[in-house]
Design an enzyme around this catalytic site. Sequence first.
Site, mmCIF file in Angstrom:
data_model
loop_
_atom_site.group_PDB
_atom_site.id
_atom_site.type_symbol
_atom_site.label_atom_id
_atom_site.label_comp_id
_atom_site.label_asym_id
_atom_site.label_seq_id
_atom_site.Cartn_x
_atom_site.Cartn_y
_atom_site.Cartn_z
ATOM 1 C CG ASN A 10 -1.814 1.117 1.383
ATOM 2 O OD1 ASN A 10 -1.415 2.248 1.124
ATOM 3 N ND2 ASN A 10 -3.037 0.854 1.788
ATOM 4 N N GLY A 12 0.100 4.400 0.233
ATOM 5 C CA GLY A 12 -0.274 5.386 1.254
ATOM 6 C C GLY A 12 0.410 5.083 2.574
ATOM 7 C CG ASP A 78 -4.235 -7.016 10.572
ATOM 8 O OD1 ASP A 78 -4.441 -6.918 9.346
ATOM 9 O OD2 ASP A 78 -5.029 -7.588 11.332
ATOM 10 C CG HIS A 189 -5.791 3.558 13.163
ATOM 11 N ND1 HIS A 189 -6.185 4.626 12.401
ATOM 12 C CD2 HIS A 189 -5.973 2.470 12.376
ATOM 13 C CE1 HIS A 189 -6.605 4.208 11.213
ATOM 14 N NE2 HIS A 189 -6.486 2.903 11.177
HETATM 15 P P1 IMP Z 1 -5.255 -3.627 6.491
HETATM 16 O O1 IMP Z 1 -4.596 -3.356 7.780
HETATM 17 O O2 IMP Z 1 -4.578 -2.945 5.355
HETATM 18 O O3 IMP Z 1 -5.517 -5.080 6.266
HETATM 19 O O4 IMP Z 1 -6.690 -2.901 6.561
HETATM 20 C C1 IMP Z 1 -7.756 -3.466 7.215
HETATM 21 C C2 IMP Z 1 -9.070 -2.798 6.910
HETATM 22 O O5 IMP Z 1 -9.448 -1.997 8.025
HETATM 23 C C3 IMP Z 1 -9.120 -1.850 5.733
HETATM 24 O O6 IMP Z 1 -9.342 -2.530 4.528
HETATM 25 C C4 IMP Z 1 -10.307 -0.965 6.111
HETATM 26 O O7 IMP Z 1 -11.500 -1.645 5.859
HETATM 27 C C5 IMP Z 1 -10.158 -0.868 7.612
HETATM 28 N N1 IMP Z 1 -9.364 0.318 7.993
HETATM 29 C C6 IMP Z 1 -8.138 0.332 8.555
HETATM 30 N N2 IMP Z 1 -7.706 1.586 8.760
HETATM 31 C C7 IMP Z 1 -8.694 2.399 8.308
HETATM 32 C C8 IMP Z 1 -8.817 3.826 8.232
HETATM 33 O O8 IMP Z 1 -7.943 4.616 8.605
HETATM 34 N N3 IMP Z 1 -9.963 4.269 7.685
HETATM 35 C C9 IMP Z 1 -10.954 3.461 7.247
HETATM 36 N N4 IMP Z 1 -10.881 2.136 7.276
HETATM 37 C C10 IMP Z 1 -9.753 1.601 7.819
#
Ligand code: IMP
Length: 207
Positions: A10, A12, A78, A189
């Site tokens: 990612n 970002g 995560d 976060h």
């Molecule tokens: P991962 O940590 O990239 O697997 O993200 C997990 C999922 O949590 C993302 O696909 C979003 O659905 C949600 N998520 C995590 N951080 C954010 C945020 O800052 N804004 C909105 N959704 C979030």
Amino acid sequence: MKTIVFATGNSGKMREIREILKDLPCRVLSIKEAGIRADADENGATFAENAMIKAKAAAAAVPGSGLDPKETIVLADDSGLEIDALGKEPGVRSARYMGRDTSYHVKNAELIRRLEGVPADRRTARFVCEIAAVLPDGDSFTVRGAIEGKIGYEERGENGFGYDPIFYLPDMSRTTAELPMDEKNKISHRGAALRAVRKELMKRGIL
Ligand code: IMP
């Protein structure tokens, strides 16, 4: 010089971590830039477990990558949304909730529907980010960052991604999708977890 490999595709997240670690004497590479291919099954029960699964899978691939394992720190994160009134759902399933290909417009509408009749004081929720670090000597740790908010009654805002349009910050009277990106990064976060990882790596004398 030490190398930090962040196990994400990612861009970002890479921008955010580079910004937070920019004054440290180390280079920061994405897993792709490091030439590492590591597929991990994110089947942990907690954010911390999933972050560690990803970090260990990537760390296991460092020796064949051309990077010096003695100089390489591997990080993985995560994250997700916990809604208290829904038993902390969608939690570790945040990305998979209702199917990965389902639009967040639909996911957000469903979460709002499930909270119908739940009064404002019980709509509490938080975005959580756990970051796992695997160190050159094989030692590892996790840190956590979180931001508290409430689930709104409708989507608001065009910024951000995922669940941002329904994640309302009472103190700011705005959802995280209504904040400019740099303002969200300051309180997010992920930003909190990245600053915690930085602090722990410095405390341990790794950086
Ligand atoms: P991962 O940590 O990239 O697997 O993200 C997990 C999922 O949590 C993302 O696909 C979003 O659905 C949600 N998520 C995590 N951080 C954010 C945020 O800052 N804004 C909105 N959704 C979030």
